[in-house]
Each structure stands twice: as structure tokens, then as C-alpha cells.
Design a protein around this motif. Structure first.
Motif, PDB file in Angstrom:
ATOM      1  N   THR A  84       0.952 -23.187  -6.538  1.00 39.89           N
ATOM      2  CA  THR A  84       0.685 -23.283  -7.979  1.00 39.89           C
ATOM      3  C   THR A  84       1.855 -23.964  -8.657  1.00 39.89           C
ATOM      4  OG1 THR A  84      -0.473 -21.164  -7.832  1.00 39.89           O
ATOM      5  CG2 THR A  84       0.087 -21.943 -10.038  1.00 39.89           C
ATOM      6  N   GLU A  85       1.559 -24.823  -9.540  1.00 39.38           N
ATOM      7  CA  GLU A  85       2.623 -25.444 -10.314  1.00 39.38           C
ATOM      8  C   GLU A  85       2.363 -25.253 -11.786  1.00 39.38           C
ATOM      9  OE1 GLU A  85       3.498 -29.554  -9.393  1.00 39.38           O
ATOM     10  OE2 GLU A  85       3.424 -29.032  -7.237  1.00 39.38           O
ATOM     11  N   ARG A  86       3.367 -24.749 -12.432  1.00 38.76           N
ATOM     12  CA  ARG A  86       3.272 -24.492 -13.863  1.00 38.76           C
ATOM     13  C   ARG A  86       2.013 -23.688 -14.178  1.00 38.76           C
ATOM     14  NH1 ARG A  86       5.687 -29.364 -13.716  1.00 38.76           N
ATOM     15  NH2 ARG A  86       3.727 -30.492 -13.687  1.00 38.76           N
ATOM     16  N   GLY A  87       1.832 -22.688 -13.432  1.00 44.94           N
ATOM     17  CA  GLY A  87       0.661 -21.849 -13.685  1.00 44.94           C
ATOM     18  C   GLY A  87       1.073 -20.406 -13.770  1.00 44.94           C
ATOM     19  N   THR A  88       0.127 -19.568 -13.474  1.00 41.05           N
ATOM     20  CA  THR A  88       0.385 -18.137 -13.572  1.00 41.05           C
ATOM     21  C   THR A  88       0.096 -17.464 -12.242  1.00 41.05           C
ATOM     22  OG1 THR A  88      -0.541 -18.344 -15.794  1.00 41.05           O
ATOM     23  CG2 THR A  88      -0.031 -16.111 -14.999  1.00 41.05           C
ATOM     24  N   VAL A  89       0.985 -16.584 -11.878  1.00 38.68           N
ATOM     25  CA  VAL A  89       0.730 -15.734 -10.709  1.00 38.68           C
ATOM     26  C   VAL A  89       0.670 -14.304 -11.210  1.00 38.68           C
ATOM     27  CG1 VAL A  89       1.657 -14.841  -8.555  1.00 38.68           C
ATOM     28  CG2 VAL A  89       1.871 -17.281  -9.094  1.00 38.68           C
ATOM     29  N   ALA A  90      -0.463 -13.679 -11.023  1.00 40.91           N
ATOM     30  CA  ALA A  90      -0.635 -12.307 -11.512  1.00 40.91           C
ATOM     31  C   ALA A  90      -0.764 -11.347 -10.335  1.00 40.91           C
ATOM     32  CB  ALA A  90      -1.877 -12.239 -12.397  1.00 40.91           C
ATOM     33  N   ILE A  91      -0.001 -10.267 -10.413  1.00 37.03           N
ATOM     34  CA  ILE A  91      -0.109  -9.224  -9.378  1.00 37.03           C
ATOM     35  C   ILE A  91      -0.676  -7.970 -10.027  1.00 37.03           C
ATOM     36  CG2 ILE A  91       1.131  -7.822  -7.709  1.00 37.03           C
ATOM     37  CD1 ILE A  91       3.192 -10.037  -7.486  1.00 37.03           C
ATOM     38  N   ASP A  92      -1.865  -7.547  -9.573  1.00 32.04           N
ATOM     39  CA  ASP A  92      -2.495  -6.340 -10.115  1.00 32.04           C
ATOM     40  C   ASP A  92      -2.649  -5.299  -9.029  1.00 32.04           C
ATOM     41  OD1 ASP A  92      -3.982  -8.877 -11.585  1.00 32.04           O
ATOM     42  OD2 ASP A  92      -3.486  -7.207 -12.932  1.00 32.04           O
ATOM     43  N   ALA A  93      -2.146  -4.106  -9.298  1.00 34.38           N
ATOM     44  CA  ALA A  93      -2.271  -3.045  -8.304  1.00 34.38           C
ATOM     45  C   ALA A  93      -2.974  -1.840  -8.905  1.00 34.38           C
ATOM     46  CB  ALA A  93      -0.903  -2.640  -7.784  1.00 34.38           C
ATOM     47  N   LYS A  94      -3.806  -1.165  -8.111  1.00 32.85           N
ATOM     48  CA  LYS A  94      -4.432   0.063  -8.603  1.00 32.85           C
ATOM     49  C   LYS A  94      -4.881   0.941  -7.446  1.00 32.85           C
ATOM     50  CE  LYS A  94      -9.207  -1.564  -9.315  1.00 32.85           C
ATOM     51  NZ  LYS A  94      -9.447  -2.664  -8.486  1.00 32.85           N
ATOM     52  N   ARG A  95      -5.194   2.177  -7.794  1.00 36.78           N
ATOM     53  CA  ARG A  95      -5.739   3.115  -6.820  1.00 36.78           C
ATOM     54  C   ARG A  95      -7.199   3.349  -7.165  1.00 36.78           C
ATOM     55  NH1 ARG A  95      -0.918   6.342  -5.235  1.00 36.78           N
ATOM     56  NH2 ARG A  95      -2.214   7.591  -3.847  1.00 36.78           N
ATOM     57  N   ALA A  96      -8.022   3.529  -6.162  1.00 32.08           N
ATOM     58  CA  ALA A  96      -9.432   3.825  -6.438  1.00 32.08           C
ATOM     59  C   ALA A  96      -9.997   4.665  -5.311  1.00 32.08           C
ATOM     60  CB  ALA A  96     -10.212   2.514  -6.563  1.00 32.08           C
ATOM     61  N   ILE A  97     -10.983   5.445  -5.650  1.00 35.11           N
ATOM     62  CA  ILE A  97     -11.649   6.240  -4.610  1.00 35.11           C
ATOM     63  C   ILE A  97     -12.980   5.584  -4.258  1.00 35.11           C
ATOM     64  CG2 ILE A  97     -12.636   8.457  -3.976  1.00 35.11           C
ATOM     65  CD1 ILE A  97     -10.592   9.842  -5.439  1.00 35.11           C
ATOM     66  N   GLU A  98     -13.092   5.223  -3.005  1.00 35.73           N
ATOM     67  CA  GLU A  98     -14.353   4.618  -2.549  1.00 35.73           C
ATOM     68  C   GLU A  98     -14.708   5.206  -1.210  1.00 35.73           C
ATOM     69  OE1 GLU A  98     -14.040   0.262  -2.484  1.00 35.73           O
ATOM     70  OE2 GLU A  98     -12.662   0.506  -4.164  1.00 35.73           O
ATOM     71  N   GLU A  99     -15.999   5.407  -1.011  1.00 37.29           N
ATOM     72  CA  GLU A  99     -16.464   5.945   0.283  1.00 37.29           C
ATOM     73  C   GLU A  99     -15.709   7.196   0.662  1.00 37.29           C
ATOM     74  OE1 GLU A  99     -15.782   2.866   3.043  1.00 37.29           O
ATOM     75  OE2 GLU A  99     -16.966   1.407   1.927  1.00 37.29           O
ATOM     76  N   GLY A 100     -15.393   7.970  -0.349  1.00 31.65           N
ATOM     77  CA  GLY A 100     -14.769   9.245  -0.031  1.00 31.65           C
ATOM     78  C   GLY A 100     -13.288   9.158   0.322  1.00 31.65           C
ATOM     79  N   ARG A 101     -12.726   8.007   0.264  1.00 33.55           N
ATOM     80  CA  ARG A 101     -11.289   7.891   0.542  1.00 33.55           C
ATOM     81  C   ARG A 101     -10.599   7.226  -0.618  1.00 33.55           C
ATOM     82  NH1 ARG A 101      -9.484   6.111   6.443  1.00 33.55           N
ATOM     83  NH2 ARG A 101      -7.608   7.124   5.776  1.00 33.55           N
TER      84      ARG A 101
END
Lengths: 968, 124
Positions: A594-611
Motif C-alpha cells: 500500500t502506498e499512501r493509504g490506510t492500514v487498519a488492524i481490527d481485533a475482537k472476541r466472538a463466540i461461534e459454534e460454542g467456542r
């Protein structure tokens, strides 16, 4: 039947020793002498009938005779008297005494007359026949009758001469109605007696004769009856001893004949039953042998099983299986049964060659060879030795594989005789099994050898890799460090024209190093030698760290980096190094493309399939990927296309490696992209990798859990097809602190075993879809799973089979839970590391929790005593850290409650309190508590120390040390 | 003597260009095969050093074209490659290369090959 019979008294039969079929010594039996035999009974019966009958008849006859004779005499007497009376009238009237006397005398001559007496009407004795005179007794007895009729009396008087009593029938007849006188005639009863006695004895004799005849007849009859019965008895005895060879001859058409017929039918049926039984035994033996052959690869065990069954089924005494050594050209004894130690030694030392002894002979002829009688065989050492051991007959069957002799099976007996065909056939079958077993063993040896070769090859490869990496890195290290040094010199000496070349060299060298590392990583992953080191770590700091690391690149490309995650994103359990590596890789790529752009880091927790999952998404507004490029994306050494490596740098390996690691942790890296617009790469991993959580989804027929990895090694896999059993087992194992995964049925069990590689497996044997034996064999047969200890749990008790198939433990249902736990603990080794923290202070709890989590513990929290009790009921901790002052239920009360329950009584408790304890407090706590710590400055270190002291081995590292993790 | 060096790797260009210049050669750079072909005909170098893995047009194809074109077919071409596999040499020769050298390059060796092909190459 040739038994001698001897008639004893009262018809007892005694048989001498029975000849007959050759059987073992214990078969010589004496027929029990019937205590009260048939003959005796008949005789008794006859006696009971004849004797009374005889007695009655005799008595009646005699009496009748007596009576009729008496009557006769009486009438005779009366006749005489009458005759005398009538003919004597005149004489009496005329008073002619001498004539009367003469007359009277005449009558005395008549037989039976004892006396005659005549009285006149004045009762004077006119005439009599007594001489010399009338016996006194008579006189006394003569009674004068006044009647007109005749009078008969029975009188007795002593004989004047002999003194013996004479019995007389006295007939008195009046003459002329008594007017003239009376005539008395005495008839001598003695004659009657004599006659009747004579008749009586005659009768007696007759009866005696009859009796004798009857007895004789009885004897004959009895014999006719008892003989077949006795025969039946002896045959029945034989049958009882197991000899079904004889049937009873049916000689009569009567009930005995019926009995004999029925008996024979029964014997015949018994024969077929025995045959079936024998067949079944044989089949079972063969089955067991077959099983042994296929289930264990230990040749000795298999051959031993075979020879044992062979000897037993052929009802022989001992046997040996030989293997033929082609190089040495001798037969080597491999398995013996029933053989004495001397024989074992002898066989071990003897060198039997082809053609020698029955073993050698059967091999040469390629057919069974038997010696029915040792004594008639050729004199040689072996023969003499065998004879000395008591062996009389021998049969040897060759073990052939495609016409090559690979051994022999020998059965020996201590009795002489030919071996029946059935035995020969049986031995043939066993021979076949032996061949299979030997073959299998050889194959197995080969496989093992190959396996070892492969293993050593693999090891060499690993060794090579390790060496290479060392070799490659060493010169590289020199290049990098020296060049750096030159660069520093250049800067120091301000030789600007040298900056560029040196920088280029350094850059190229570092790139090379990265490549080497990546290649090594990939090779290790390919070889399955990459380890995952699971630890708990905070997510937020890791993200921040990565952002910082890529900062120079972001700046260089003019990118803006935006980070987004919830404040309570908290901790996760995974391989921190690898997660960091993956995220760094993604972030670097994002910045790189990427040049002159944006790098976004998104982190989260979620419960799926019982885990619970943690996702970290890296989104860029860079060059993006075409669908074609996306397809090739994760292949090794392929960046989207070859030139990008050169343009954008990077080794091209990073993504592949990162993805592998995420997969090993149970997650994945996925991508979404639009060419020219940008891409989003997402890391998705379970928040708790390495522990399979017992979760409700297991109940709906069981969806397979996402694969966990080698450190899933702490889970117990319970395989059973009964849901109830699964639930119960899961519950009580969980309560004991084991992580449990359940599998319903054999198929699912195998699948989960492969996915999870649990620390131990409990396995039910009786399952509908795939039975436990098959599952066990599959587990032990799969090199990946073979090292997992398997505990068989079943109703059936087949321990040996279980152990021979490789089960670690065999438990018969209903299972002793205590023992199961014990076994599992043994298997899963270590000290449990599960703590319960009870404290109403949030911060306190968190602090302790973090400290313990970092050390690899599992932690459960409770705010107060009540909740702590609830937590206790759910799962049993290995240690409790307890605060004293809490609402609802304080520490003291909690302790009382807790110690009141037997199963919680011995959980160690560590009290950590701010309270200033009084002496009374201390005494209250004293026995219940391991130690009391005061809350203060360095309590966490001290806490861990204490825990380490209370549960030795439970603390791995002190707080503050970062986990180094494994990289190689 | 004019040498056309067709190479896309920056470091390689930097290194070899500098050293060839130091050795007295005039060096021209083309960064891909197509450019190489163009420059070969435009500049008429005395020798071409052709890296084989190039973008746009790879070294073999570029060589073929150069050897096919009348204007350039006389120019000797030395193929340069990092691949050390058997058959590469033959492949290169089959494409028309006059010689072949492997990376990492050793200058004396390369110079030897250059002088062998252009014996009277004058250096400045």
C-alpha cells in the motif's frame, strides 16, 4: 459285554474289572453293588405273597381236614354208638353182660375207636373196653345227660399207662331214649391229629417245593431282567465317564427293551451334542488362534497359543512348534506346551535336520508323519529320550509356505496308538495358522526394519536441516556483522560513497537470513516437527508491539495505521510468538503493498459454534489481489506474482508459514480482496487453543470439535455409544478436573482421536456402529495414535484379549470410579493446576489470576463463599486461594461448609487476607488451612511460592519471567 | 567497449555496473527483456550480458530475438543465471547464447569470458 457276573447272596451282582475302550486310568470303575437288588425284591415279594398264602392255605387245609375228619369220626362214633345202642338194646334188656361186652369189644376194633362204654339207665357202667379199668379221668368226666338226643363232647384224660393226654371225641347216644341206658363211644382224636399232621407236613413239603421253584423262577426271571439293566447301567456309567462308544443291545420288546431303545436314542443325541460341542470348542480354539495370529505380532506368544490349543484339542499331552532355519538347515523349537523342562532343554540343544525324526520326515515328505508306537520305532537317541519322558506316540505336521518348509508342528502323547483323522485335519489347520503367524512375524520384522530405516532417514534429515541451518547462518552472520561494522566505520569516517554499497550488502544479507529462517520453518512444519508453545498473553500489547515494529515501513510508504479493539479484549491462550509473527507478516504485507493509504488492524472476541474465537483483521487500501492471485496466494514461495517479490520485498514464504501456524492452533488465515482497491487478511484462532472445552454441542450427535493440537494432550476422550454413559462419565471426570471430550460410537471416536490426540481414551467395547476391539486395533495400528493410553471399559471380561491388543487398562463395568480416576491421573501425570480464587476484591482476583494464568494454570473465580461453593460443586480445584472478609458468606463460614463435605475435605486452602488475625481467628483456621498470608506488597510472588510449596511441581516459573517458548 | 547489461535486480546492477566501469568498460542498463532487445538494436553494444530471469520478456526470448534480428545478430551474448541446474547451459546455448555464466559472479571469470568473445575490445 464280557464282564463276569457272580451271583452273590440275595442276588447281588458283582462285576469284575471292565475291559473296553482305551481310556485314561481314572476310568476303571466298579459297578456299585445294588444294596437291595431286583432279585431280592422279587424274592421278598414272592415271600410276602407266598408265605401268607401258603400259611393260610395250609392252615385252612389242615383245619378243614381236621374238621372233616372230626365230623367223620364224630358221625362214625355216633354211628357206632347208635348201632351199638340199637343192637345192644336187647342185650341190655336181657342183661347179658358178656354179650354186651363182646359186642362192645367188637366195636373197639374199629379204627379210631378209643373206647366204648355202655351205661344202663341207672348210670351204671355196664360194659367198657378199657383194660384193666376205666381211667380215672374218664370217670370224672363222664357226664350223664338227661337228654334224649345224642351228645357229642370232646374230652381228654391222661392215659393211665403213658400219662399222656388222650384227646377223645365222646359220643353219647341214649338207648331207647335214655330209658335203657346210654352208649358212649370215644373216638381217638389222635388219629385225626396224626392224619392232619401228616397232611400238614405233606402240604408243607409241597409248598416248600413250590417256593423253591418260585425262587428259582424268580432268580431266572430276575436275571433276565437285571442282566440287560445291568448292561444298561454299565453303559450308562461309561457314558457318564464320557465314553459314548457303546450302545445297549435291545433284546426284548418289553419295557426294558423300550428303556434300552430310549437310552440308545439319548446316547446318540448326546453323541451329536458332544460332537457339536467339540466342533464348537474347536471353532472357538481356532478363532482364538486366528485372533492371536492377527492381534499380536509377538511370534512366541502366537505360536504358544497355537500349540496350546492344538495339544488340548487333540487330547494329547504335549506339543512343540519348530521353525526351520534355512541357513543352518535345522529345526529350532519355538514354542512348547506341556513339555517338561528337561525336554525343553533337550529340544533346544538338539539339532534336527531334514529327514531326521518325525519332524524331519514330515518336512521331507511334506505330509503329516506319525509314529503310533515309539517302542517300535527305530532306536535312536531322540526316540530313547522321548520314551524316557513317557512319550509313546508322536505326530508331526509340516509348516509349508508355497512348498517351502518353514517349520513343523509336533504333538506327543503318552499313550500309544494311531492319531485319528480328525486330529490330523485339525493339526493341518493349526499348521496353516502357524505359517501365517510366522509370516506375519517376518513381515513385521521387515516393516519394523523399514520403519527404523525411515526413522533414521528422517532423523538424518532433521539433523541435516539443523546442521544446514547452522552452517548457513554462520557465514551469514559473519557477512552481516562485518558489513555492519564497515558501515559504522564509514559513518564514523564520513565516507559517504561507502554508505550505499554497504547498505545494499546488508540488506541482501538480511534478506537471505530471513529466507533461510523461513525455509527452515517450513521444512519443520512439513516434517511435523514444529512445536506450538501455548501460553496466556494479553492481546492488546501484542498488537501495539507489531504496529510499532512496522512503523518504519508505514512511514516509508506514507501509510496511516489505524488500530481498533475493545478495551476488554483481554487475554488469549496460544503460541504468542507465532501469533505475533503472523500479525507482523500481515501488517508488513499490508504496508508493503500500500502506498499512501490506510492500514487498519481490527481485533475482537466472538463466540461461534460454542467456542470463543479471537479475530484480528488487517485491512489495507493497497494494490489488492485478483482472484487468480488469491488462488495462488498461500502457496509457498509464491507471492501474488513473481515480480512482486522483487518489487515489494519479502520472502514470499511468510504467509504460508503464518497460515500453517494458525491452522496448527486450530484456526486459520483468510483473505478478501478487490484488485486495485485493497485487501483484508484475517487471523482467526480460538481464544483458548490447546484445551478442548466440554461444550453442549457434543450432545447433538457430536459435531467434531475444531482440531486442537499436541497440547490438547490434556483432554480425555470418552468413547461409548450410550449417551447416558457419556454424560455420566463426562460429569464425574470433569468434576475431578479432567477436560473431557465425548464421542458417541466408534467411528466418531476414531475421528476425534485423530483430530485431538487426547492424553487418554476410555473405550467401551460393546458398541453398535464399530465395536471397541476394532477401534482399539485401529488406534494401536495408527502410528499417530498408538501412543495414546487406552482404557477399555466393558461389561465383558476379556482382559487378556484387551491387554494383548494393547489396552493400557481394562476395567469391567460397572467401573470403579475411584480406580478410573486413579488410572487417569497416573496417565495424565502431573499435578493438577486448577485454582479457585475466592475474594470479593476484583483487582485482587485479577492479579492472582493473571499470575497463575501466566504460569499455565486454569483459574476459576468466586466473589464470596456462596459462589465459591457453587464453583466447587462444578469442578474440583487443586488449590483454593481464600480471602476471609467477604459479604454473603465469609471465608470462615466457607471453610466450615467446605470441610464438611468429604470430597472437598482435602483440597489445600491458602488464605490471603488483609484482616489482622486474632489468636481466636488463627485457631479457627488452623487445621483447615495450609497457610495464611497477609495481603501486602509482594504477595503475588509469595503466593506463587506458597502454592509451589503446597503442590510441589505445580508452579513452573516465577512471576515476572517471560516464557521463552520453543522455536526449534 | 560498450556492454549492454540486461538485468532487473537493483543490487546486481549496482555491483556489476560499478565494477565494469572501474574496469574500463562503458555500461548500458536495460531492466527487462524487451528493453534489452530495443537497446541492443539502438545502441549496438559490443557485448550483451543477459540475465535470464527478466520481467516482460525473459532472457532466452530476448536473446533469440536479438540473434534473429539482422541488426543485432552479430553481437555476442553471455547469459547470466542464478539457476545452477543441469540443462540450463544447453538451453541457453540453444537459444543462441555465445557463453554462459552463473551467479554469484566472479569478475575475473566473467572478464575472461568477455575478452574471449571480444578479443580486441578496447577499454577506455
Amino acid at each position: 459285554m464280557d464282564a463276569d457276573h457272580r451271583l452273590g447272596r440275595r442276588g447281588e451282582s458283582v462285576k469284575a474289572g471292565e475291559p473296553g475302550i482305551v481310556t485314561t486310568a481314572s476310568d476303571r470303575v466298579r459297578t456299585a453293588r445294588p444294596r437291595f437288588g431286583l432279585l431280592a425284591k422279587i424274592i421278598l415279594f414272592l415271600a410276602a405273597v407266598l408265605i401268607p398264602l401258603g400259611a393260610i392255605t395250609w392252615t385252612l387245609s389242615v383245619e378243614t381236614l381236621k374238621r372233616s375228619m372230626t365230623e367223620e369220626f364224630t358221625s362214625k362214633g355216633a354211628a357206632i354208638a347208635n348201632s351199638l345202642a340199637s343192637s345192644g338194646v336187647d342185650l341190655i334188656v336181657t342183661r347179658d353182660a358178656s354179650t354186651v361186652q363182646a359186642l362192645v369189644d367188637q366195636y373197639v376194633a374199629i379204627s379210631g375207636v378209643a373206647y366204648v362204654m355202655v351205661y344202663d339207665h341207672e348210670q351204671t357202667l355196664v360194659a367198657h373196653t378199657f383194660s384193666p379199668r376205666v381211667p380215672r379221668g374218664i370217670i370224672d368226666k363222664h357226664l350223664i345227660t338227661g337228654g334224649v338226643a345224642q351228645q357229642v363232647r370232646e374230652i381228654q384224660y391222661p392215659d393211665p399207662v403213658t400219662g399222656a393226654e388222650k384227646h377223645i371225641i365222646d359220643v353219647g347216644v341214649p338207648m331207647l331214649g335214655g330209658h335203657l341206658g346210654t352208649v358212649r363211644v370215644g373216638m381217638n382224636k389222635a388219629i385225626i391229629s396224626a392224619a392232619s399232621a401228616k397232611a400238614g407236613s405233606f402240604l408243607l413239603l409241597a409248598f416248600g417245593g413250590v417256593a423253591v421253584v418260585a425262587v428259582l423262577a424268580a432268580v431266572v426271571f430276575a436275571r433276565r431282567v437285571t442282566k440287560p439293566i445291568a448292561h444298561l447301567v454299565s453303559v450308562a456309567e461309561r457314558v457318564g465317564q464320557g465314553d459314548l462308544s457303546e450302545l445297549v443291545p435291545v433284546t426284548a420288546r418289553d419295557e426294558i427293551g423300550q428303556l434300552a431303545t430310549t437310552f440308545n436314542e439319548a446316547v446318540v443325541r448326546l453323541r451329536s451334542l458332544v460332537q457339536t460341542e467339540a466342533d464348537r470348542d474347536q471353532l472357538r480354539a481356532l478363532g482364538e488362534v486366528g485372533q492371536a495370529v492377527s492381534s499380536t505380532l509377538d511370534l512366541e506368544t502366537v505360536l504358544l497359543t497355537i500349540i496350546t490349543h492344538a495339544v488340548r484339542l487333540s487330547k494329547a499331552d504335549e506339543g512343540t512348534i519348530y521353525e526351520y532355519d534355512e541357513t543352518a538347515e535345522v529345526f529350532v523349537a519355538r514354542a512348547n506346551f506341556g513339555v517338561s523342562d528337561t525336554m525343553v532343554k533337550y529340544l533346544h540343544e538338539s539339532r534336527i535336520r531334514l529327514g531326521e525324526t518325525s519332524v524331519g520326515m514330515c518336512a521331507v515328505r511334506r505330509a503329516p508323519f506319525q509314529i503310533p508306537d515309539m517302542e517300535q520305532a527305530e532306536d535312536d537317541r531322540l526316540r530313547n529320550f522321548l520314551l524316557s519322558e513317557g512319550i509313546r506316540s508322536v505326530i508331526a505336521v509340516p509348516l509349508l509356505r508355497e512348498d517351502r518348509v518353514i517349520g513343523a508342528l509336533v504333538i506327543r502323547r503318552k499313550t500309544a496308538g494311531e492319531f485319528p483323522d480328525s486330529v490330523v485335519t485339525l493339526l493341518h489347520t493349526f499348521a496353516g495358522q502357524s505359517v501365517l503367524a510366522i509370516q506375519n512375524a517376518q513381515l513385521f520384522k521387515e516393516i519394523q526394519a523399514k520403519g527404523e530405516q525411515l526413522e533414521s532417514a528422517s532423523q538424518l534429515k532433521s539433523q541435516f536441516l539443523a546442521n544446514m541451518s547452522h552452517e548457513l547462518r554462520t557465514p551469514l552472520n559473519a557477512i552481516i556483522s562485518i558489513t555492519e561494522m564497515l558501515e559504522e566505520d564509514a559513518r564514523d569516517l564520513k565516507r559517504e560513497e561507502e554508505y550505499e554499497p554497504l547498505e545494499r550488502v546488508l540488506r541482501a544479507a538480511r534478506h537471505l537470513l530471513a529466507l533461510i529462517n523461513d525455509i527452515l520453518d517450513l521444512s519443520k512444519i512439513e516434517a511435523g516437527k514444529m512445536d506450538i508453545h501455548t501460553e496466556s498473553f494479553a492481546i492488546a500489547p501484542l498488537i501495539e508491539d507489531v504496529v510499532q515494529t512496522v512503523n518504519p515501513m508505514s512511514v516509508k510508504n506514507g501509510n496511516q495505521v489505524v488500530v481498533n479493539y475493545p478495551a476488554d479484549i483481554g487475554m488469549m491462550r496460544a503460541d504468542q510468538t507465532r501469533i505475533r509473527q503472523a500479525l507482523l507478516n500481515l501488517a508488513s504485507n499490508a504496508n508493503r503493498f500500500t502506498e499512501r493509504g490506510t492500514v487498519a488492524i481490527d481485533a475482537k472476541r466472538a463466540i461461534e459454534e460454542g467456542r470463543e474465537w479471537v479475530t484480528i483483521a488487517v485491512t489495507d487500501t493497497g494494490i489488492g489481489l485478483t482472484p487468480e492471485q488469491m488462488g495462488r496466494l498461500f502457496q509457498d514461495f509464491v507471492q501474488a506474482d513473481a515480480s512482486t517479490t522483487r518489487k515489494y520485498g519479502g520472502t514470499g514464504l511468510g504467509l504460508a508459514i503464518s497460515r500453517r501456524f494458525c491452522q496448527m492452533m486450530g484456526g486459520d488465515i483468510t483473505v478478501e480482496s478487490e484488485h486495485g482497491r485493497g485487501s483484508t487478511f484475517t487471523i482467526r484462532v480460538p481464544s483458548e487453543t490447546g484445551v478442548a472445552q466440554p461444550v453442549a454441542t457434543a450432545r447433538d450427535g457430536g459435531r467434531p470439535r475444531p482440531s486442537a493440537l499436541m497440547s490438547a494432550g490434556s483432554a480425555i476422550l470418552v468413547i461409548d455409544d450410550d449417551q447416558e454413559v457419556l454424560d455420566l462419565t463426562e460429569r464425574f471426570l470433569t468434576r475431578e478436573g479432567f477436560p473431557v471430550v465425548t464421542a458417541r460410537g466408534g467411528h466418531q471416536g476414531l475421528r476425534l482421536a485423530r483430530e485431538l490426540h487426547p492424553a487418554a481414551i476410555t473405550l467401551d467395547v460393546m458398541m453398535a456402529d464399530l465395536d471397541g476391539w476394532t477401534v482399539l486395533a485401529a488406534i494401536k495400528g495408527d502410528p499417530e495414535l498408538a501412543d495414546i493410553p487406552v482404557i477399555l471399559m466393558t461389561i465383558v471380561d476379556e482382559k487378556n484379549r484387551g491387554y494383548s491388543l494393547g489396552a493400557t487398562e481394562y476395567m469391567v463395568k460397572p467401573v470403579d470410579r475411584g480406580r478410573l480416576i486413579h488410572v487417569l491421573r497416573d496417565i495424565c501425570g502431573a499435578v493438577g493446576r486448577h485454582a479457585l480464587i475466592v475474594d470479593d476484591d476484583d483487582m485482587m482476583r485479577r492479579g492472582i489470576r493473571l499470575a497463575l494464568l501466566q504460569d499455565g494454570w486454569e483459574v476459576v473465580e468466586a466473589e464470596n463463599g456462596l459462589m465459591a461453593l457453587e464453583r466447587l460443586a462444578e469442578a474440583r480445584p487443586d488449590i483454593i486461594v481464600l480471602d476471609l472478609l467477604m459479604p454473603e458468606m465469609d471465608g470462615f463460614e466457607f471453610l466450615v461448609e467446605m470441610r464438611g463435605r468429604a470430597e472437598w475435605r482435602d483440597i489445600p486452602v491458602l488464605v490471603l487476607t488483609a484482616k489482622d488475625l486474632t489468636a481466636e481467628d488463627r485457631s479457627r483456621l488452623n487445621s483447615d488451612v495450609e497457610r495464611v498470608l497477609q495481603k501486602g506488597a509482594s504477595e503475588l510472588d509469595e503466593l506463587l511460592q506458597e502454592i509451589g510449596r503446597i503442590l510441589p511441581g505445580s508452579i513452573e516459573r516465577g512471576r515476572g519471567q517471560k516464557s521463552t517458548g520453543k522455536t526449534e | 567497449m560498450k556492454i549492454l547489461y540486461v538485468e532487473d535486480n537493483d543490487d546486481n546492477i549496482y555491483a556489476l555496473e560499478t565494477r565494469l566501469k572501474r574496469a574500463g568498460f562503458t555500461v548500458m542498463i536495460a531492466r527487462d527483456g524487451a528493453q534489452g532487445v530495443d537497446m541492443a538494436s539502438a545502441e549496438q553494444p559490443d557485448l550483451i550480458l543477459m540475465d535470464l530471469s527478466l520481467p516482460v520478456l525473459d532472457g532466452w526470448q530476448a536473446t533469440r530475438r536479438i540473434k534473429a534480428a539482422a541488426a543485432t545478430q552479430h553481437i555476442p551474448v553471455i547469459a547470466l543465471t542464478a539457476n545452477a541446474m543441469a540443462g540450463d547451459r544447453e538451453k541457453a546455448m540453444a537459444a543462441g547464447c555465445d557463453d554462459f555464466d552463473t551467479k554469484p559472479l566472479e569478475l575475473p571469470r566473467l572478464l575472461g569470458k568477455i575478452r574471449a568473445l571480444v578479443p580486441d575490445g578496447r577499454t577506455q
